[in-house]
Design an enzyme around this catalytic site. Structure first.
Site, PDB file in Angstrom:
ATOM      1  N   GLU A  83       0.758  -1.152  -0.110  1.00 35.03           N
ATOM      2  CA  GLU A  83       0.015  -0.019   0.050  1.00 35.03           C
ATOM      3  C   GLU A  83       0.794   1.286   0.088  1.00 35.03           C
ATOM      4  OE1 GLU A  83      -3.069   0.540  -0.333  1.00 35.03           O
ATOM      5  OE2 GLU A  83      -4.029  -1.373   0.203  1.00 35.03           O
ATOM      6  N   SER A  99     -26.607 -31.328  51.577  1.00 37.90           N
ATOM      7  CA  SER A  99     -25.463 -31.706  52.699  1.00 37.90           C
ATOM      8  C   SER A  99     -24.063 -30.852  52.738  1.00 37.90           C
ATOM      9  CB  SER A  99     -25.356 -33.105  52.795  1.00 37.90           C
ATOM     10  OG  SER A  99     -26.681 -33.982  53.014  1.00 37.90           O
TER      11      SER A  99
END
Length: 657
Positions: A63, A323
């Site tokens: 680019e 429990s």
């Protein structure tokens, strides 16, 4: 150029960094979950340092070759593009620099008129005067379009390749460079042929410019183009959702979680519920028992499963713990001097002010040690101890230790809380169980932010160590090795909730199984459903061996008041007319029969009726009240202990030949 500063001051550039998506990351920065921004776009924050250097090299080579040299506009590129246009009569190549493209992204410009181009050039120069090259590149990496609602290289890498952009193949990097030029037309999930052609053009230009070799280009072109979008990571969805909702505007949330463990345990929960039953869910919490850092938080078996109410976070749901609180009752009783690990407790039908607890299997075991009663999760001994301690005392102790104790409206703590008669959360149970490896003081758990302050002590160190030794002897589920972890299970009334909480030398794991709406599940129990999930969870994170456990004092060697627990209101008789008639103290006994066969020992006592017989500290199966007992014994030294109903005891030592 002299006019540039004045122009710059009069018309400063509009530098806008788009708001990133909110992300939740683990302890190492690995992405757990991301959320779209207010416009529905995936824009995951990233810096140049987070991206594969090869991608940066390819991007600039393709680019903007002189990105790090020019001041926003590349004069050489402008001259080249102008010359090509004059020679051919049409535009052959562009001259936009990465800075100009970044300006376009910040202004969201769509038109390509000469005036717009000139404006981009001026703004690019202005941007270069204010931002560094890395800052410009970072804006581009975060806002470049990649098709649909994907913006930024990180979101694109995750969506198309299922990986972070820190490591990309040449083919992947080339495709990500090509897409922003025409993101919709080149979307690989919609038009893979166009994406492949665009990638090839990038590779050809890189080859032409000497950035890659012909072999590299050929191999990259053979790599398949992705044809579908992958889901952005969605680990720990409940925790991530709550964090983002708690702080609007914050875009990065750091947690103590481990992404790898989280993924393994979410998969485990999803696998297991299919075997348990329809509409069943599961929750798993893993925490470091030393620091309190939560390492994994699985709120449900499948977050998007509506049948299982997957959106409900069962880690924080208030449910009956069954429990699982019995270890704390026994620990408090030890702390109060009521029992030791091998104190005898009676498990027989009993009534406590109208409350008649029963065991899960609807049977009673008679006289058992406290260790055995806790390991077998017997209800009557636990309620008997709680009756002496006080239910309110247990509730207050749990609350002071940091746990939620949610009692029904307008009700106070009763003996039923010992069997799960109130509500608490999975995270609270995990936190409470850290006390056993921390000298009785629970470690506050947390998943983000600063470490919370320390909790109140739950048990005295000696009591915590005794309970730890008992829980380490719990029988493991089928096909699991014993002794690896200490744990306890629980089942709430009506088969609604199954629990298992366990710990090794470093981590505590808490598991819940059931239906989020609270409806019963036939035969659901902590032992059959939660415990196997607990052991599998430890197997998936790795178990750290526990240190050796202390040896518990046998019943016969305990002080007489601790040999047998007397319920509240019972009295001990200080006068004893109990005596062991046979075998005599320090005797040597031969147990050979007339024909040479081995005979059982026939033991006899005088005086009071005997309620319990113990050989070498272990109960012997003899009907209460008998004054004689037939006992099978091995050769060698032994200790015989007898105990009456009011706690009087006597013992002798003898040897069998």
């Amino acid at each position: 150029m002299a006019a540039l500063p004045a122009l710059d001051r009069a018309f400063p550039p509009d530098i806008r960094r788009a708001e990133p998506s909110a992300v939740v990351v683990d302890r190492d920065g690995t992405l757990l979950r991301a959320f779209t921004d207010s416009g529905g776009r995936w824009r995951l924050p990233v810096t140049a340092a987070d991206v594969d250097p090869r991608f940066i090299e390819i991007l600039t080579a393709y680019e903007d070759q002189r990105f790090y040299e020019h001041a926003g506009v590349d004069p050489r590129a402008l001259l080249r593009a102008a010359g090509q246009a004059l020679a051919s009569g049409h535009i052959v190549s562009g001259a936009s620099t990465l800075t100009m493209q970044t300006v376009r992204l910040m202004t969201d410009a769509r038109d390509r008129t000469p005036w717009r181009k000139l404006n981009e050039m001026v703004r690019a120069v202005q941007v270069e005067r204010r931002l560094s090259k890395d800052e410009i590149l970072t804006i581009y990496l975060n806002q470049a379009p990649y098709g649909g609602n994907i913006e930024g290289v990180r979101a694109a890498a995750l969506a198309y390749f299922g990986r972070e952009p820190a490591r990309l193949t040449l083919a992947q990097a080339a495709l990500l460079v090509a897409l922003p030029q025409s993101p919709e037309a080149r979307r690989p999930d919609r038009n893979p042929q166009a994406a492949e052609a665009a990638r090839a053009r990038v590779l050809d230009r890189l080859l032409q410019r000497g950035v890659i070799t012909g072999r590299d280009a050929a191999e990259a072109k053979r790599e398949p183009v992705p044809t579908r979008r992958r889901a952005v990571p969605r680990l720990a969805p409940h925790l991530a959702r709550d964090l983002v909702a708690s702080a609007p505007g914050v875009t990065r949330f750091e947690t103590t979680l481990d992404a790898d463990w989280q993924a393994r345990l979410e998969a485990l929960a999803g696998e297991r519920v299919d075997l348990i039953g329809p509409n069943v869910s599961a929750a798993i919490l893993v925490a470091d028992a030393r620091t309190g850092e939560i390492r994994a938080s699985v709120g449900s078996a499948r977050f998007l499963d509506e049948r299982r109410a997957g959106h409900v976070d069962m880690v924080h749901a208030v449910r009956s713990p069954g429990s699982t609180l019995k270890p704390f009752i026994y620990g408090m009783a030890m702390e109060a001097g009521l029992i030791a690990a091998n104190t005898l407790l009676r498990d027989t039908p009993s009534t406590f002010a109208g409350y008649e607890p029963e065991n899960f299997d609807e049977t009673f075991q008679g006289l058992v040690t406290a260790s055995e009663a806790l390991r077998r999760s017997l209800n009557v001994p636990a309620v008997m101890l709680l009756d002496s301690l006080g239910a309110v005392r247990l509730a207050v102790r749990l609350q002071e230790a940091g746990a939620l104790v949610a009692l029904p409206p307008d009700k106070t703590a009763t003996l039923a809380i010992g069997l799960g008669g109130f509500g608490t959360r999975l995270e609270d149970l995990a936190e409470l169980y850290t006390a056993f490896g921390n000298r009785g003081r629970p470690v506050p758990l947390y998943s983000s932010g600063p470490r919370p302050p320390a909790n109140h002590r739950l048990l005295e160190p000696r009591a915590a160590a005794s309970i730890d030794a008992i829980l380490a002897e719990m029988k493991p589920p089928r096909n699991a090795r014993p002794g690896l972890i200490a744990y306890k299970t629980g089942t709430s009334y009506g088969y609604r909730d199954a629990w298992a909480v366990g710990y090794d030398a470093r981590h505590v794991i808490a598991v819940w199984v059931g239906r989020p709406d609270g409806t019963p599940v036939a035969q659901l129990t902590g032992w059959t459903d939660a415990a196997p999930l607990l052991f599998d969870a430890f197997a998936r994170i790795g178990i750290e061996p526990r240190p050796p456990r202390p040896v518990q004092t046998p019943t016969s060697e305990l002080p007489p008041p601790l040999q047998r627990f007397l319920p509240r209101g019972a009295q001990r008789d200080a006068e004893s007319d109990l005596a062991i008639a046979f075998p005599p103290a320090d005797a040597t006994v031969a147990l050979g029969g007339p024909g040479g066969e081995r005979m059982p020992l026939t033991a006899r006592v005088l005086g009071k009726r005997v309620d319990a017989w113990l050989l070498d500290g272990r109960p012997v199966d003899v009907r209460p009240g008998r004054r004689t007992a037939q006992i099978d014994v091995a050769t060698g030294p032994h200790t015989l202990t007898v105990v009456t109903a009011d706690g009087v005891s006597e013992r002798v030592t003898f040897t069998v030949e």
